[in-house]
Design a protein around this motif. Structure first.
Motif, PDB file in Angstrom:
ATOM      1  N   ALA A 142       0.830  -1.208   0.000  1.00  0.00           N
ATOM      2  CA  ALA A 142       0.000   0.000   0.000  1.00  0.00           C
ATOM      3  C   ALA A 142       0.868   1.263   0.000  1.00  0.00           C
ATOM      4  O   ALA A 142       0.546   2.253  -0.672  1.00  0.00           O
ATOM      5  CB  ALA A 142      -0.927  -0.002   1.209  1.00  0.00           C
ATOM      6  N   VAL A 143       1.977   1.246   0.737  1.00  0.00           N
ATOM      7  CA  VAL A 143       2.864   2.405   0.763  1.00  0.00           C
ATOM      8  C   VAL A 143       3.451   2.643  -0.627  1.00  0.00           C
ATOM      9  O   VAL A 143       3.526   3.794  -1.100  1.00  0.00           O
ATOM     10  CB  VAL A 143       3.998   2.189   1.800  1.00  0.00           C
ATOM     11  N   ARG A 144       3.887   1.578  -1.288  1.00  0.00           N
ATOM     12  CA  ARG A 144       4.446   1.731  -2.639  1.00  0.00           C
ATOM     13  C   ARG A 144       3.392   2.273  -3.599  1.00  0.00           C
ATOM     14  O   ARG A 144       3.687   3.137  -4.441  1.00  0.00           O
ATOM     15  CB  ARG A 144       4.966   0.384  -3.140  1.00  0.00           C
ATOM     16  N   THR A 145       2.169   1.785  -3.461  1.00  0.00           N
ATOM     17  CA  THR A 145       1.093   2.249  -4.342  1.00  0.00           C
ATOM     18  C   THR A 145       0.777   3.718  -4.105  1.00  0.00           C
ATOM     19  O   THR A 145       0.621   4.509  -5.050  1.00  0.00           O
ATOM     20  CB  THR A 145      -0.169   1.399  -4.131  1.00  0.00           C
ATOM     21  N   CYS A 146       0.702   4.122  -2.827  1.00  0.00           N
ATOM     22  CA  CYS A 146       0.440   5.535  -2.499  1.00  0.00           C
ATOM     23  C   CYS A 146       1.565   6.429  -3.007  1.00  0.00           C
ATOM     24  O   CYS A 146       1.316   7.543  -3.478  1.00  0.00           O
ATOM     25  CB  CYS A 146       0.284   5.698  -0.991  1.00  0.00           C
ATOM     26  N   SER A 147       2.778   5.934  -2.920  1.00  0.00           N
ATOM     27  CA  SER A 147       3.921   6.711  -3.395  1.00  0.00           C
ATOM     28  C   SER A 147       3.792   6.981  -4.899  1.00  0.00           C
ATOM     29  O   SER A 147       4.012   8.110  -5.361  1.00  0.00           O
ATOM     30  CB  SER A 147       5.215   5.963  -3.092  1.00  0.00           C
ATOM     31  N   ARG A 148       3.417   5.951  -5.649  1.00  0.00           N
ATOM     32  CA  ARG A 148       3.273   6.142  -7.101  1.00  0.00           C
ATOM     33  C   ARG A 148       2.056   7.010  -7.425  1.00  0.00           C
ATOM     34  O   ARG A 148       2.120   7.873  -8.306  1.00  0.00           O
ATOM     35  CB  ARG A 148       3.145   4.779  -7.794  1.00  0.00           C
ATOM     36  N   LEU A 149       0.958   6.784  -6.693  1.00  0.00           N
ATOM     37  CA  LEU A 149      -0.275   7.516  -6.973  1.00  0.00           C
ATOM     38  C   LEU A 149      -0.114   9.014  -6.733  1.00  0.00           C
ATOM     39  O   LEU A 149      -0.297   9.833  -7.651  1.00  0.00           O
ATOM     40  CB  LEU A 149      -1.405   6.961  -6.111  1.00  0.00           C
ATOM     41  N   PHE A 150       0.242   9.393  -5.503  1.00  0.00           N
ATOM     42  CA  PHE A 150       0.300  10.823  -5.187  1.00  0.00           C
ATOM     43  C   PHE A 150       1.529  11.486  -5.786  1.00  0.00           C
ATOM     44  O   PHE A 150       1.528  12.691  -6.026  1.00  0.00           O
ATOM     45  CB  PHE A 150       0.243  11.018  -3.673  1.00  0.00           C
ATOM     46  N   GLY A 151       2.572  10.686  -6.061  1.00  0.00           N
ATOM     47  CA  GLY A 151       3.708  11.234  -6.795  1.00  0.00           C
ATOM     48  C   GLY A 151       3.288  11.667  -8.190  1.00  0.00           C
ATOM     49  O   GLY A 151       3.661  12.754  -8.662  1.00  0.00           O
ATOM     50  N   ALA A 152       2.481  10.825  -8.845  1.00  0.00           N
ATOM     51  CA  ALA A 152       2.002  11.166 -10.190  1.00  0.00           C
ATOM     52  C   ALA A 152       1.053  12.361 -10.147  1.00  0.00           C
ATOM     53  O   ALA A 152       1.108  13.263 -11.001  1.00  0.00           O
ATOM     54  CB  ALA A 152       1.303   9.964 -10.815  1.00  0.00           C
ATOM     55  N   LEU A 153       0.170  12.409  -9.140  1.00  0.00           N
ATOM     56  CA  LEU A 153      -0.777  13.524  -9.042  1.00  0.00           C
ATOM     57  C   LEU A 153      -0.063  14.849  -8.785  1.00  0.00           C
ATOM     58  O   LEU A 153      -0.476  15.898  -9.300  1.00  0.00           O
ATOM     59  CB  LEU A 153      -1.789  13.243  -7.924  1.00  0.00           C
ATOM     60  N   LEU A 154       0.998  14.809  -7.976  1.00  0.00           N
ATOM     61  CA  LEU A 154       1.772  16.030  -7.741  1.00  0.00           C
ATOM     62  C   LEU A 154       2.438  16.507  -9.030  1.00  0.00           C
ATOM     63  O   LEU A 154       2.426  17.707  -9.338  1.00  0.00           O
ATOM     64  CB  LEU A 154       2.834  15.770  -6.665  1.00  0.00           C
ATOM     65  N   GLU A 155       3.015  15.594  -9.759  1.00  0.00           N
ATOM     66  CA  GLU A 155       3.691  15.974 -11.004  1.00  0.00           C
ATOM     67  C   GLU A 155       2.701  16.473 -12.049  1.00  0.00           C
ATOM     68  O   GLU A 155       3.030  17.351 -12.859  1.00  0.00           O
ATOM     69  CB  GLU A 155       4.470  14.787 -11.544  1.00  0.00           C
ATOM     70  N   ARG A 156       1.496  15.942 -12.032  1.00  0.00           N
ATOM     71  CA  ARG A 156       0.481  16.354 -13.019  1.00  0.00           C
ATOM     72  C   ARG A 156      -0.283  17.596 -12.576  1.00  0.00           C
ATOM     73  O   ARG A 156      -1.134  18.105 -13.308  1.00  0.00           O
ATOM     74  CB  ARG A 156      -0.500  15.193 -13.253  1.00  0.00           C
ATOM     75  N   GLY A 157      -0.028  18.079 -11.366  1.00  0.00           N
ATOM     76  CA  GLY A 157      -0.713  19.277 -10.899  1.00  0.00           C
ATOM     77  C   GLY A 157      -2.178  19.053 -10.599  1.00  0.00           C
ATOM     78  O   GLY A 157      -2.998  19.964 -10.776  1.00  0.00           O
ATOM     79  N   GLU A 158      -2.546  17.859 -10.112  1.00  0.00           N
ATOM     80  CA  GLU A 158      -3.950  17.528  -9.860  1.00  0.00           C
ATOM     81  C   GLU A 158      -4.317  17.625  -8.388  1.00  0.00           C
ATOM     82  O   GLU A 158      -5.326  17.059  -7.964  1.00  0.00           O
ATOM     83  CB  GLU A 158      -4.270  16.131 -10.413  1.00  0.00           C
ATOM     84  N   LEU A 159      -3.491  18.324  -7.609  1.00  0.00           N
ATOM     85  CA  LEU A 159      -3.839  18.599  -6.225  1.00  0.00           C
ATOM     86  C   LEU A 159      -4.030  20.096  -6.061  1.00  0.00           C
ATOM     87  O   LEU A 159      -3.336  20.904  -6.692  1.00  0.00           O
ATOM     88  CB  LEU A 159      -2.725  18.117  -5.278  1.00  0.00           C
ATOM     89  N   PHE A 160      -4.958  20.476  -5.204  1.00  0.00           N
ATOM     90  CA  PHE A 160      -5.298  21.882  -5.014  1.00  0.00           C
ATOM     91  C   PHE A 160      -4.080  22.659  -4.514  1.00  0.00           C
ATOM     92  O   PHE A 160      -3.355  22.208  -3.621  1.00  0.00           O
ATOM     93  CB  PHE A 160      -6.459  22.007  -4.023  1.00  0.00           C
TER      94      PHE A 160
END
Length: 516
Positions: free
Chosen positions: A49-67
């Motif tokens: 789960a930690v590895r998955t969260c790392s990939r998920l929110f890492g991608a969202l940060l790079e894509r600018g999809e967080l407020f």
């Protein structure tokens, strides 16, 4: 979320949820399934789960999809009339915040593998959030660093409940970067203030963790030409404090002083004092501010007093600190136990350093020589082989003290003016006395001690005798050295060596026959 049995099944299920969330915003609720596995009690599932969260929110940060900006409450945004894209970004940022908090909790997980993975994921978020800030810059060139997220990391490392030394050793690699080092120092100050405010009696584990982190911080000796940042920057601004060594030294000083002002365990005092002279004082912006801590440690007695005197000695000689009781404190440490404690070598190494100046008054040096000579009467041989050259070196450095060995009609034992109970060396009247103790030691049972004490019978050589090889000398080494000595050749006791107890059998019979 329906899970297939085993870690491999969990990995595949999490992978499907990850792909779905990244592929379509309509699948955003699958994030809850991923975050739920972070609460699992199975170690392998948590790691997946930690590895998955790392990939998920890492991608969202790079894509600018967080407020980006001051995060509003989730309820207010969801009930408002703002656009769907904004609602999605606010909602996902709240999930990111929940993920970060859970990873911070996992820094205290019983499994080190989970701790290490959680630390790696959090530091990845620090790097990405620094490169893609979730707050708006106040002005052009404003330095942005994810302080709150990083404070969460440092807070997890400085746990009040458990020993985090192994995880802190993993964190050391991040302290090589200027930005993470600078913010580690600032975060440590805040965590110490928070924990000491919450706990009337701070657990020893917290102090040990904090010392481990603080002692790992080492500043560069000179201003670096190119700053090394963990959060990559396209350009450096001269207004950034994090890019200047002067600001690092101020933060370093604040960090240590905020830690040392508290009442620490005695074991920790010793650890701090052992590194004070070479790892703390040279890197402080104002080293003299350590005077309160050092004088407090000096009053604790024993080894702590000696180590504190080392720091005070540096402040006196390099920073013009006035501390008139320095030599009185050192004189007070000379008692019979000094020859038997495990820090004996360090004590005499530092005492030799403290008494190395040729500008010390004769009465002071005489007091130390006399006190050591008096203590030598009951010292073990291994200590005497070190302390006798030590006393002779004092006489070499200070010719005015040689009167102690050139007083043929000096006082008798029962009329010695020296007062061994006087705490002030200036009032001990040592200069009126003589070193009759060294003459007494010339009759010591150990021949090497007797030889060392007999040095005063001749004119002292000009060069000093190095006591460094003698500082660690032990009774076992003296015993082994004596065993290896070759004994004298056998001395013949008669001209014709005997061939047996009563001579040859034939000679015995002949002698018997003749006598009869």
């Amino acid at each position: 979320m329906e899970r297939e049995p085993g870690a491999a099944g969990v990995r595949r299920a999490l992978g499907r949820r990850l792909e779905a969330v990244l592929a379509s915003r309509s699948e955003a609720n699958a994030v809850f399934d991923i975050l739920a596995v972070l609460q699992s009690e199975d170690q392998e599932e948590i790691q997946e789960a930690v590895r998955t969260c790392s990939r998920l929110f890492g991608a969202l940060l790079e894509r600018g999809e967080l407020f980006v900006g001051q995060l509003p409450s989730e309820e207010m945004v969801m009930t408002g009339s703002r656009g769907a894209a904004r609602k999605y970004k606010v909602w996902m940022r709240h999930r990111y915040h929940s993920c970060g908090n859970r990873l911070g909790e996992l820094l205290g997980h019983p499994s080190f593998q989970v701790k290490e993975l959680a630390l790696s994921a959090l530091m990845k978020f620090v790097q990405l959030e620094g490169a893609h800030p979730l707050e708006k810059p106040k002005w052009e060139g404003n330095y942005l660093f994810p302080r709150e997220l990083f404070k969460l990391v440092v807070g997890g490392l400085l746990s009040p409940e458990e020993d985090q030394s192994l995880l802190l050793s993993q964190f050391r690699e991040y302290l090589d970067y200027d930005d993470t080092r600078y913010h580690s120092m600032q975060a440590a100050v805040e965590v110490v203030a928070r924990v000491t405010g919450q706990h009337p009696e701070v657990p020893p584990a917290f102090w040990n963790n904090t010392f481990t982190l603080l002692s790992a911080v080492s500043l560069p000796r000179r201003e670096p030409t190119v700053s090394s940042f963990y959060v990559k920057r396209t350009e450096l601004w001269d207004t950034w404090k994090v890019a200047h060594l002067k600001e690092h030294r101020k933060a370093f000083q604040t960090m240590w002083l905020s830690f040392l002002k508290h009442k620490l365990p005695l074991s920790l005092y010793k650890k701090v004092l052992l590194i004070t002279h070479d790892a703390i004082l040279p890197q402080l912006a104002q080293p003299t501010l350590m005077i309160d801590f050092l004088t407090r440690a000096c009053d604790l007695g024993g080894a702590l007093s000696l180590l504190a005197l080392n720091g005070l000695f540096i402040l006196i000689h390099k920073h013009n600190l006035e501390y008139p009781d320095f030599y009185r404190k050192l004189y007070g440490l000379l008692d019979p136990s000094v020859f038997h404690v495990k820090y004996r070598a360090r004590f005499f190494h530092l005492a030799d350093l403290f008494l190395s100046s040729s500008h010390l008054p004769a009465y002071l040096v005489a007091a130390f020589a006399k006190r050591l000579a008096r203590l030598a009467l009951t010292a073990p041989p291994e200590a005497l082989l070190m302390v006798l050259p030590f006393i002779c070196n004092l006489l070499r450095r200070h010719p005015a003290c040689r009167v102690l060995v050139h007083r043929p009609h000096g006082p008798e034992l029962d009329a010695d003016p020296y007062d061994p109970g006087e705490k002030d060396p200036a009032q001990s009247r040592a200069l009126e006395s003589s070193l009759w103790e060294l003459q007494a030691l010339q009759r010591h049972y150990h021949p090497e001690v007797s030889k060392a004490a007999s040095v005063i019978n001749q004119a002292l050589s000009v060069p000093e005798v190095s006591i460094a090889p003698l500082l660690e000398l032990t009774a076992y080494e003296i015993f082994e050295r004596d065993l290896k000595k070759k004994g004298p050749e056998p001395v013949p006791l008669e001209f014709i060596p005997a061939q047996g107890l009563l001579g040859r059998p034939g000679e015995l019979c002949a002698q018997h026959f003749t006598l009869s």
